[in-house]
Scaffold this motif. Structure first.
Motif, PDB file in Angstrom:
ATOM      1  N   VAL A   1       3.023  -0.615 -15.040  1.00 41.86           N
ATOM      2  CA  VAL A   1       4.260  -1.387 -15.099  1.00 41.86           C
ATOM      3  C   VAL A   1       5.163  -0.905 -13.978  1.00 41.86           C
ATOM      4  CG1 VAL A   1       6.280  -1.980 -16.484  1.00 41.86           C
ATOM      5  CG2 VAL A   1       4.067  -1.689 -17.586  1.00 41.86           C
ATOM      6  N   ILE A   2       5.589  -1.841 -13.122  1.00 41.33           N
ATOM      7  CA  ILE A   2       6.492  -1.535 -12.022  1.00 41.33           C
ATOM      8  C   ILE A   2       7.880  -2.004 -12.436  1.00 41.33           C
ATOM      9  CG2 ILE A   2       7.016  -1.899  -9.586  1.00 41.33           C
ATOM     10  CD1 ILE A   2       4.075  -2.717  -9.220  1.00 41.33           C
ATOM     11  N   THR A   3       8.862  -1.113 -12.324  1.00 38.81           N
ATOM     12  CA  THR A   3      10.237  -1.475 -12.640  1.00 38.81           C
ATOM     13  C   THR A   3      11.094  -1.338 -11.397  1.00 38.81           C
ATOM     14  OG1 THR A   3      10.750   0.774 -13.323  1.00 38.81           O
ATOM     15  CG2 THR A   3      10.071  -0.755 -15.050  1.00 38.81           C
ATOM     16  N   HIS A   4      12.125  -2.149 -11.335  1.00 38.04           N
ATOM     17  CA  HIS A   4      13.084  -2.087 -10.242  1.00 38.04           C
ATOM     18  C   HIS A   4      14.467  -1.979 -10.845  1.00 38.04           C
ATOM     19  CE1 HIS A   4      15.514  -3.889  -6.843  1.00 38.04           C
ATOM     20  NE2 HIS A   4      14.920  -2.849  -6.304  1.00 38.04           N
ATOM     21  N   ARG A   5      15.085  -0.826 -10.624  1.00 35.67           N
ATOM     22  CA  ARG A   5      16.407  -0.518 -11.165  1.00 35.67           C
ATOM     23  C   ARG A   5      16.459  -0.699 -12.680  1.00 35.67           C
ATOM     24  NH1 ARG A   5      19.420  -3.476  -6.263  1.00 35.67           N
ATOM     25  NH2 ARG A   5      19.071  -1.829  -4.746  1.00 35.67           N
ATOM     26  N   GLY A   6      15.412  -0.233 -13.343  1.00 37.40           N
ATOM     27  CA  GLY A   6      15.365  -0.235 -14.796  1.00 37.40           C
ATOM     28  C   GLY A   6      14.846  -1.494 -15.453  1.00 37.40           C
ATOM     29  N   ARG A   7      14.560  -2.528 -14.701  1.00 38.28           N
ATOM     30  CA  ARG A   7      14.049  -3.781 -15.259  1.00 38.28           C
ATOM     31  C   ARG A   7      12.605  -3.984 -14.838  1.00 38.28           C
ATOM     32  NH1 ARG A   7      18.640  -8.324 -14.563  1.00 38.28           N
ATOM     33  NH2 ARG A   7      18.684  -8.465 -16.823  1.00 38.28           N
ATOM     34  N   ALA A   8      11.796  -4.469 -15.755  1.00 31.39           N
ATOM     35  CA  ALA A   8      10.381  -4.706 -15.457  1.00 31.39           C
ATOM     36  C   ALA A   8      10.258  -5.771 -14.371  1.00 31.39           C
ATOM     37  CB  ALA A   8       9.648  -5.142 -16.706  1.00 31.39           C
ATOM     38  N   ALA A   9       9.534  -5.439 -13.305  1.00 28.94           N
ATOM     39  CA  ALA A   9       9.355  -6.366 -12.191  1.00 28.94           C
ATOM     40  C   ALA A   9       7.933  -6.918 -12.143  1.00 28.94           C
ATOM     41  CB  ALA A   9       9.685  -5.686 -10.880  1.00 28.94           C
ATOM     42  N   ALA A  10       6.946  -6.124 -12.577  1.00 26.77           N
ATOM     43  CA  ALA A  10       5.551  -6.577 -12.552  1.00 26.77           C
ATOM     44  C   ALA A  10       4.734  -5.727 -13.506  1.00 26.77           C
ATOM     45  CB  ALA A  10       4.983  -6.481 -11.150  1.00 26.77           C
ATOM     46  N   THR A  11       3.703  -6.346 -14.063  1.00 31.07           N
ATOM     47  CA  THR A  11       2.730  -5.646 -14.889  1.00 31.07           C
ATOM     48  C   THR A  11       1.358  -5.932 -14.316  1.00 31.07           C
ATOM     49  OG1 THR A  11       4.131  -5.942 -16.842  1.00 31.07           O
ATOM     50  CG2 THR A  11       1.832  -5.366 -17.227  1.00 31.07           C
ATOM     51  N   LEU A  12       0.624  -4.881 -14.011  1.00 28.12           N
ATOM     52  CA  LEU A  12      -0.697  -5.024 -13.399  1.00 28.12           C
ATOM     53  C   LEU A  12      -1.750  -4.482 -14.346  1.00 28.12           C
ATOM     54  CD1 LEU A  12       0.302  -3.636  -9.902  1.00 28.12           C
ATOM     55  CD2 LEU A  12       0.211  -6.022 -10.585  1.00 28.12           C
ATOM     56  N   ARG A  13      -2.879  -5.174 -14.417  1.00 29.37           N
ATOM     57  CA  ARG A  13      -3.964  -4.762 -15.297  1.00 29.37           C
ATOM     58  C   ARG A  13      -5.292  -4.817 -14.541  1.00 29.37           C
ATOM     59  NH1 ARG A  13      -0.633  -8.122 -18.144  1.00 29.37           N
ATOM     60  NH2 ARG A  13       0.252  -7.262 -20.049  1.00 29.37           N
ATOM     61  N   GLY A  14      -6.233  -4.049 -14.996  1.00 28.70           N
ATOM     62  CA  GLY A  14      -7.605  -4.113 -14.482  1.00 28.70           C
ATOM     63  C   GLY A  14      -7.731  -3.722 -13.032  1.00 28.70           C
ATOM     64  N   SER A  15      -8.484  -4.546 -12.296  1.00 26.24           N
ATOM     65  CA  SER A  15      -8.782  -4.230 -10.899  1.00 26.24           C
ATOM     66  C   SER A  15      -7.533  -4.255 -10.028  1.00 26.24           C
ATOM     67  CB  SER A  15      -9.821  -5.195 -10.339  1.00 26.24           C
ATOM     68  OG  SER A  15      -9.319  -6.513 -10.342  1.00 26.24           O
ATOM     69  N   ARG A  16      -6.573  -5.113 -10.355  1.00 29.18           N
ATOM     70  CA  ARG A  16      -5.327  -5.149  -9.579  1.00 29.18           C
ATOM     71  C   ARG A  16      -4.556  -3.849  -9.735  1.00 29.18           C
ATOM     72  NH1 ARG A  16      -1.593  -9.924  -9.776  1.00 29.18           N
ATOM     73  NH2 ARG A  16      -1.077  -8.997  -7.792  1.00 29.18           N
ATOM     74  N   ALA A  17      -4.552  -3.295 -10.947  1.00 24.87           N
ATOM     75  CA  ALA A  17      -3.863  -2.021 -11.186  1.00 24.87           C
ATOM     76  C   ALA A  17      -4.535  -0.892 -10.414  1.00 24.87           C
ATOM     77  CB  ALA A  17      -3.840  -1.714 -12.680  1.00 24.87           C
ATOM     78  N   ARG A  18      -5.861  -0.871 -10.408  1.00 31.25           N
ATOM     79  CA  ARG A  18      -6.578   0.170  -9.676  1.00 31.25           C
ATOM     80  C   ARG A  18      -6.328   0.064  -8.173  1.00 31.25           C
ATOM     81  NH1 ARG A  18     -10.183  -1.194 -13.673  1.00 31.25           N
ATOM     82  NH2 ARG A  18     -11.371  -2.602 -12.360  1.00 31.25           N
ATOM     83  N   LYS A  19      -6.339  -1.159  -7.652  1.00 35.67           N
ATOM     84  CA  LYS A  19      -6.087  -1.369  -6.227  1.00 35.67           C
ATOM     85  C   LYS A  19      -4.658  -0.944  -5.872  1.00 35.67           C
ATOM     86  CE  LYS A  19      -6.219  -4.899  -2.664  1.00 35.67           C
ATOM     87  NZ  LYS A  19      -6.430  -6.300  -2.344  1.00 35.67           N
ATOM     88  N   PHE A  20      -3.709  -1.269  -6.733  1.00 36.76           N
ATOM     89  CA  PHE A  20      -2.324  -0.878  -6.511  1.00 36.76           C
ATOM     90  C   PHE A  20      -2.178   0.639  -6.465  1.00 36.76           C
ATOM     91  CE2 PHE A  20       1.544   0.630  -8.619  1.00 36.76           C
ATOM     92  CZ  PHE A  20       2.496   0.232  -7.697  1.00 36.76           C
ATOM     93  N   LEU A  21      -2.797   1.333  -7.409  1.00 34.45           N
ATOM     94  CA  LEU A  21      -2.683   2.792  -7.477  1.00 34.45           C
ATOM     95  C   LEU A  21      -3.269   3.474  -6.237  1.00 34.45           C
ATOM     96  CD1 LEU A  21      -3.406   3.360 -11.250  1.00 34.45           C
ATOM     97  CD2 LEU A  21      -1.219   3.624 -10.059  1.00 34.45           C
ATOM     98  N   THR A  22      -4.395   2.964  -5.744  1.00 33.13           N
ATOM     99  CA  THR A  22      -4.963   3.560  -4.526  1.00 33.13           C
ATOM    100  C   THR A  22      -4.067   3.300  -3.323  1.00 33.13           C
ATOM    101  OG1 THR A  22      -6.344   1.619  -4.151  1.00 33.13           O
ATOM    102  CG2 THR A  22      -7.348   3.475  -5.314  1.00 33.13           C
ATOM    103  N   GLU A  23      -3.428   2.130  -3.289  1.00 36.51           N
ATOM    104  CA  GLU A  23      -2.535   1.812  -2.182  1.00 36.51           C
ATOM    105  C   GLU A  23      -1.265   2.672  -2.228  1.00 36.51           C
ATOM    106  OE1 GLU A  23      -0.502  -2.161  -0.306  1.00 36.51           O
ATOM    107  OE2 GLU A  23      -2.307  -2.385  -1.524  1.00 36.51           O
ATOM    108  N   VAL A  24      -0.763   2.946  -3.425  1.00 38.62           N
ATOM    109  CA  VAL A  24       0.428   3.789  -3.574  1.00 38.62           C
ATOM    110  C   VAL A  24       0.131   5.211  -3.121  1.00 38.62           C
ATOM    111  CG1 VAL A  24       1.902   4.908  -5.309  1.00 38.62           C
ATOM    112  CG2 VAL A  24       1.603   2.456  -5.350  1.00 38.62           C
TER     113      VAL A  24
END
Length: 72
Positions: free
Chosen positions: A18-41
């Motif tokens: 779950v990505i938040t921006h200034r305390g509000r939920a901005a995006a929720t990523l699951r599965g392969s998208r979440a894994r790809k996001f984590l490696t990019e971060v």
């Protein structure tokens, strides 16, 4: 252009990110998208990556586009 700030991410036990921006939920990523996001971060600037993934990324050309004759 200002650098993005105010983003945080939290990884849950089921693999959801779950990505938040200034305390509000901005995006929720699951599965392969979440894994790809984590490696990019891990490999780049975390604030910039989160801004891109949430769509809150400013390209810096808004003012130029507004003043273009086609957009008047």
């Amino acid at each position: 252009m200002a650098t993005p700030s105010g983003f945080t991410c939290a990884q849950h036990g089921d693999g959801t990110v779950v990505i938040t921006h200034r305390g509000r939920a901005a995006a929720t990523l699951r599965g392969s998208r979440a894994r790809k996001f984590l490696t990019e971060v891990e490999s780049g600037d975390a604030q910039l990556v989160m801004a891109r993934w949430t769509g809150a990324y400013t390209y810096g050309n808004e003012r130029a586009a507004r003043n273009h004759p086609r957009n008047r």
